[in-house]
Design a protein around this motif. Structure first.
Motif, short mmCIF file in Angstrom:
data_model
loop_
_atom_site.label_atom_id
_atom_site.label_comp_id
_atom_site.label_asym_id
_atom_site.label_seq_id
_atom_site.Cartn_x
_atom_site.Cartn_y
_atom_site.Cartn_z
N ASN A 263 22.38 -1.51 -6.58
CA ASN A 263 20.90 -1.87 -6.94
C ASN A 263 20.66 -2.57 -8.16
O ASN A 263 19.63 -3.25 -8.57
CB ASN A 263 20.08 -0.32 -6.97
CG ASN A 263 20.08 0.17 -5.82
OD1 ASN A 263 20.13 -0.20 -4.58
ND2 ASN A 263 19.79 1.57 -5.90
N LYS A 280 16.09 1.36 -3.21
CA LYS A 280 15.52 0.78 -4.77
C LYS A 280 14.48 2.03 -5.17
O LYS A 280 13.77 2.38 -4.64
CB LYS A 280 14.77 -0.64 -4.31
CG LYS A 280 15.45 -1.86 -3.99
CD LYS A 280 16.39 -2.13 -5.22
CE LYS A 280 17.27 -3.59 -5.13
NZ LYS A 280 18.14 -4.02 -6.43
N GLU A 283 17.75 4.40 -8.83
CA GLU A 283 18.74 4.01 -10.04
C GLU A 283 18.72 5.21 -11.24
O GLU A 283 19.49 5.31 -11.57
CB GLU A 283 18.58 2.74 -10.49
CG GLU A 283 18.50 1.45 -9.68
CD GLU A 283 17.44 1.18 -8.97
OE1 GLU A 283 17.10 -0.23 -9.25
OE2 GLU A 283 16.62 2.10 -8.41
#
Length: 383
Positions: A263, A280, A283
């Motif tokens: 990512n 996505k 993170e």
């Protein structure tokens, strides 16, 4: 002789650490175990699953408490040695206070390795094993889910209503069941029955229904229905709505690292979606979890040096008592800040790496401060 007195100090710290860790871990575990009773009372899992799940949470509790228990062990032993005049033996043997601190910092590396081992391997593995018990669990305490005159949908793809139920929750009257398991060939199935009884055949739970009707809807205006005098409804095919996909804290460390690199660095590591949903926006959560596993253990040398601040004052000095309290508060404040600071990560890889410099820098600064303070004391004595 020098090795012997350090060996005794390290042994005393380890014994106290083990006693504290065991006591606090059991206390926290008991408190959590009470909350986990929901698996039995609401989700329908059996006591075997409940105990297996709760016991496997012990490594996580131990690793999360390690910073606190180690700091208490270090500072308590240094204070006890000072007040029992045992620290004098170190100074008489020609061991400088700086050397004393350096040996304790080296000793803390052992606990750093232990904590990293638990946070990166043992704890995620035990938590994933605990989740596997839920994945393989059938609804073996189904009666605990049923409430009289209430629609119950705790079980995935199943809604059930019972007008009247016996005290032992085995026999029921006026039963409504909606089965949404499309894998059986229909869009949904509705069952009405006058009576029902919970039975167990070959360790599988069934609801034996009497005098009722089954309505099957296949979609696209296709349906059928039929009446029955007796029908066995298999409950072992159903699972509760308990989350079965591994959570981030239950995920293998290497998978988390690969996902973060995918990512943030546009890597193309292959990740099994059944083990981790690497999307996505994940993170921040992944970065936060990795910091818990690698970043927090780096505070062990720092809190060791903080505990050693006690030796800057002799017990005969008037400010010794306040100095002890200050050192104790400072240590706990650092532990609290280390935990709280993780929440401020945004998933950026560079920023996460900067996090690791914080405890290392603070350790170096505090060590140099103590060293300078002790050198000034020596100069004052010589003057």
């Amino acid at each position: 002789m020098k090795k012997l007195i350090f060996r005794k100090l390290f042994k005393d710290i380890i014994v106290l650490f083990m006693a504290l860790s065991l006591s606090l871990t059991i206390i926290v575990w008991v408190m959590q175990a009470v909350n986990f009773l929901d698996f039995v009372s609401e989700d329908g899992h059996g006591f075997k699953v409940y105990f297996s799940y709760t016991l496997l949470s012990l490594p996580k509790i131990f690793s999360r408490l390690l910073l606190i228990t180690f700091f208490i062990s270090i500072i308590y032993m240094i204070i006890r040695y000072e007040e029992n005049n045992e620290l004098i033996l170190f100074w008489v043997m020609g061991i400088s206070k700086v050397k004393f601190i350096e040996n304790l910092v080296k000793f803390s590396i052992l606990f750093f390795i232990i904590q990293v081992f638990f946070t990166t391997i043992i704890s995620p593995l035990s938590q994933d094993s605990a989740r596997s018990f839920l994945r393989g669990s059938s609804i073996d305490l189904f009666p605990s889910l049923i409430k009289e005159k209430k629609f119950v949908d705790t079980v995935s793809n199943l809604t059930i209503y019972v007008h009247k139920i016996s005290k032992d929750k085995k026999k029921m009257e006026n039963i409504f069941i909606k089965d949404d398991q499309s894998s059986k060939g229909y869009a949904y199935q509705i069952i009405f029955a006058e009576k029902g009884e919970l039975i167990n055949i070959d360790n599988k739970n069934y609801l034996l229904l009497k005098n009722g009707e089954i309505f099957n809807d296949y979609g696209k205006d296709s349906s059928n229905s039929f009446k029955f005098e007796s029908f066995k409804f298999n409950l072992s095919n159903f699972v509760t709505k308990t989350t079965l996909i591994p959570k981030i804290q239950e995920t293998n460390t290497m998978l988390l690292i690969k996902c973060l690199l995918n990512n943030t660095q546009n890597k193309n590591f292959i990740i099994d979606s059944k083990k981790l949903v690497c999307s996505k926006g994940s993170e921040k959560n992944i970065s936060e979890e990795l910091l818990k596993r690698f970043y927090l253990p780096l505070y062990l040398p720092l809190i060791t040096i903080i505990g050693c601040l006690v030796i800057l004052k002799a017990k005969e000095e008037k400010s010794y008592r306040n100095h002890k309290i200050f050192t104790f508060i400072l240590g706990f404040s650092v532990i609290f800040i280390s935990e709280a600071s993780i929440k401020y990560t945004n998933g950026n890889l560079i920023e996460s790496l900067i996090f690791f410099l914080v405890p290392l820098s603070l350790s170096s600064i505090l060590y140099l401060y103590i060293k300078r303070k002790l050198n000034h004391k020596i100069e004052d004595i010589n003057d």
